[in-house]
Design a protein around this motif. Structure first.
Motif, PDB file in Angstrom:
ATOM      1  N   THR A  21     -42.760  25.246 -11.509  1.00  0.00           N
ATOM      2  CA  THR A  21     -41.690  24.669 -12.323  1.00  0.00           C
ATOM      3  C   THR A  21     -41.619  23.160 -12.130  1.00  0.00           C
ATOM      4  OG1 THR A  21     -40.344  26.675 -12.326  1.00  0.00           O
ATOM      5  CG2 THR A  21     -39.191  24.589 -12.670  1.00  0.00           C
ATOM      6  N   PHE A  22     -41.678  22.736 -10.875  1.00  0.00           N
ATOM      7  CA  PHE A  22     -41.556  21.303 -10.627  1.00  0.00           C
ATOM      8  C   PHE A  22     -42.788  20.530 -11.080  1.00  0.00           C
ATOM      9  CE2 PHE A  22     -38.048  22.656  -7.894  1.00  0.00           C
ATOM     10  CZ  PHE A  22     -37.095  21.716  -8.250  1.00  0.00           C
ATOM     11  N   ARG A  23     -43.953  21.162 -11.088  1.00  0.00           N
ATOM     12  CA  ARG A  23     -45.125  20.498 -11.676  1.00  0.00           C
ATOM     13  C   ARG A  23     -44.895  20.256 -13.165  1.00  0.00           C
ATOM     14  NH1 ARG A  23     -48.279  23.578  -7.938  1.00  0.00           N
ATOM     15  NH2 ARG A  23     -48.442  25.323  -9.402  1.00  0.00           N
ATOM     16  N   ARG A  24     -44.292  21.237 -13.827  1.00  0.00           N
ATOM     17  CA  ARG A  24     -43.984  21.083 -15.256  1.00  0.00           C
ATOM     18  C   ARG A  24     -42.975  19.953 -15.471  1.00  0.00           C
ATOM     19  NH1 ARG A  24     -44.356  23.727 -20.026  1.00  0.00           N
ATOM     20  NH2 ARG A  24     -42.583  23.643 -21.462  1.00  0.00           N
ATOM     21  N   VAL A  25     -41.965  19.911 -14.599  1.00  0.00           N
ATOM     22  CA  VAL A  25     -40.957  18.859 -14.695  1.00  0.00           C
ATOM     23  C   VAL A  25     -41.597  17.479 -14.534  1.00  0.00           C
ATOM     24  CG1 VAL A  25     -38.979  17.822 -13.507  1.00  0.00           C
ATOM     25  CG2 VAL A  25     -39.000  20.287 -13.972  1.00  0.00           C
ATOM     26  N   VAL A  26     -42.430  17.347 -13.509  1.00  0.00           N
ATOM     27  CA  VAL A  26     -43.063  16.060 -13.233  1.00  0.00           C
ATOM     28  C   VAL A  26     -43.930  15.616 -14.403  1.00  0.00           C
ATOM     29  CG1 VAL A  26     -44.797  14.919 -11.793  1.00  0.00           C
ATOM     30  CG2 VAL A  26     -42.979  16.257 -10.726  1.00  0.00           C
ATOM     31  N   LEU A  27     -44.725  16.543 -14.949  1.00  0.00           N
ATOM     32  CA  LEU A  27     -45.604  16.193 -16.059  1.00  0.00           C
ATOM     33  C   LEU A  27     -44.837  15.813 -17.312  1.00  0.00           C
ATOM     34  CD1 LEU A  27     -48.421  18.892 -15.641  1.00  0.00           C
ATOM     35  CD2 LEU A  27     -48.601  16.431 -15.232  1.00  0.00           C
TER      36      LEU A  27
END
Length: 457
Positions: A21-27
């Protein structure tokens, strides 16, 4: 224990699921925010290249240039805290739109200056419009990411400054090489026009491409929004001892030590940004395009310093020593640059500036991990803005000081020694005065963790 917005500290998700989830947020949030900051830095620092011909065209001294370059930060000082408080009310998209449109128009108007007061007014307006961008984006990241996921992201996002300088330097060199005399307009004038327009475009796109908070993110599923809420709530519970009230935070010694520490670091950083091209040109007879590539190489080391130091700080969960050691390298590089300049060694100046860029710029993103150890909520929003706005007065004083010294003595060397000494004061401040407060913040966190675990059970 329950977080202040009543979000329980429980979850059925795994760490791997939250990582995704946080990888998606960062991207999603980092690329546009970084691009905005890159363009802002290009527009802020292009005056360093414009100086190379603007002063002769307008018959201005280095002292006039230093005053104009530095007055930018007075605008920062007066408008940064109000801008960050406004961001809390209206959100990041509208704030970034206002900021980018304003500074873009001011940058384009720089092409039409003829008197020193024109220069001073527009540089002040650039600072006033851009005020709040840096702390606003820092605050924006705290809405999305807990501290243990934040340092690498802030390092990437803060690396916009060296990226802007390593990309903007050759760009400025080529613009000034190939536009001089085009349509009867000087090269430095085209520099301001061409580099001001993208800011206006980004301002118009901000509302379409930015999401202010996770709860409004339609591009996340409800489960993913819960992942973000859980980790933010867990962090808030674990750091329940932080100060929430802005006025109370102002009465703590730590806030003022942080302000003075960043002031000393920015003194060195402003010197690199506004006088780097002039320092290289003082020992090398090169055309603008070549000078642009030389400065790009120097600022590449600044970018690497940010990324590597941010990664090391995250890996070791430590910010104080990583900030202090990087600032020490920055100061050492300025001392070596002064020695090389006095000796007429162009290679020595370039190598020394690269070392200084790596250290000085590498210290800044890690430094920003410190305020959140002592403040949260409104105190963090206004505190970050206050720290940044007051500390950036160094950007007002440093160029004026160096310009005045150059006008009086004909050399930059003595001024560089003084600025290096100021930057080294940051090392002393952070190791002597921040250590006890940081330890206290850590102990509060460790004491809170068992309570959080009991609540989760």
């Amino acid at each position: 224990m329950v977080h202040q917005d009543s979000t329980p500290l429980t979850t059925t998700s795994t760490v791997e699921e939250r990582d995704r989830t946080f990888r998606r947020v960062v991207l999603r949030i980092v690329p546009f925010a970084t691009l905005v900051y890159v363009i802002a830095w290009i527009d802020r620092a292009n005056v360093g290249f414009a100086k190379l011909t603007m002063l002769n065209d307008l018959s201005w001294s280095d002292a006039v240039y230093g005053a104009g370059a530095g007055i930018f930060f007075l605008g920062y000082f007066f408008f940064e805290v109000p801008s960050n408080l406004l961001l809390q009310k209206i959100g990041a998209p509208k704030t970034i739109r206002r900021i980018a449109l304003g500074w873009g128009v001011a940058t384009v108007l720089m092409a039409f200056i003829t008197e020193p007061w024109h220069f001073y007014v527009l540089r002040f307006l650039q600072g006033a419009f851009e005020a709040g961008l840096h702390p606003g984006l820092i605050l924006y990241v705290t809405y999305w990411l807990p501290a243990h996921r934040r340092a690498k992201v802030v390092a990437i996002f803060m690396s916009a400054s060296p990226i802007a300088l390593l990309v903007g330097s050759p760009l400025a060199g080529y613009i000034m090489t190939y536009t001089d005399g085009l349509l009867g307009t000087a090269d430095w004038q085209w520099l301001f026009i061409i580099e001001g327009v993208p800011s206006i475009v980004l301002g118009l796109l901000a509302v379409l491409l930015m999401t202010d908070k996770p709860s409004n993110a339609k591009w996340l599923s409800q489960e993913q929004r819960d992942h973000v809420a859980y980790e933010l709530a867990e962090e808030s519970a674990g750091l329940s001892g932080r100060e929430h009230k802005f006025l109370a935070a102002l009465r703590t010694r730590t806030v003022w030590i942080l302000i003075l520490t960043l002031f000393c670091i920015i003194t060195g950083n402003a010197t690199l940004s506004f006088y780097g091209p002039s320092l290289v040109e003082a020992t090398f007879d090169v055309d603008f395009a070549t000078l642009g590539w030389i400065m790009s190489g120097i600022f590449t080391f600044g970018w690497l310093g940010m990324i590597v130091n941010g990664w090391l700080s995250d890996r070791r969960a430590e910010a104080r020593w990583h900030t202090a050691c990087a600032a020490a390298l920055g100061a050492l590089g300025l001392i070596l640059a002064a020695i090389a300049l006095a000796a007429g060694s162009g290679v020595g100046v370039i190598a020394s500036l690269a070392l200084s860029a790596a250290g000085t710029m590498g210290s800044i993103p890690v430094f920003w991990g410190l305020p959140a150890q002592f403040m949260s909520g409104t105190a963090l929003a206004a505190g970050v803005a206050l720290i940044n706005s007051v500390a950036n007065l160094a950007g007002y004083l440093s160029p004026q000081f160096l310009g005045t010294i150059k006008t009086a003595t004909g050399t930059y060397s003595s001024g560089l020694y003084v600025i290096a000494g100021v930057e080294f004061i940051a090392v002393v401040l952070i190791l002597v005065f921040i250590s006890k407060d940081a330890a206290a913040g850590t102990s509060r966190t460790e004491q809170a963790e068992p309570r959080a675990e009991q609540a989760a059970e």
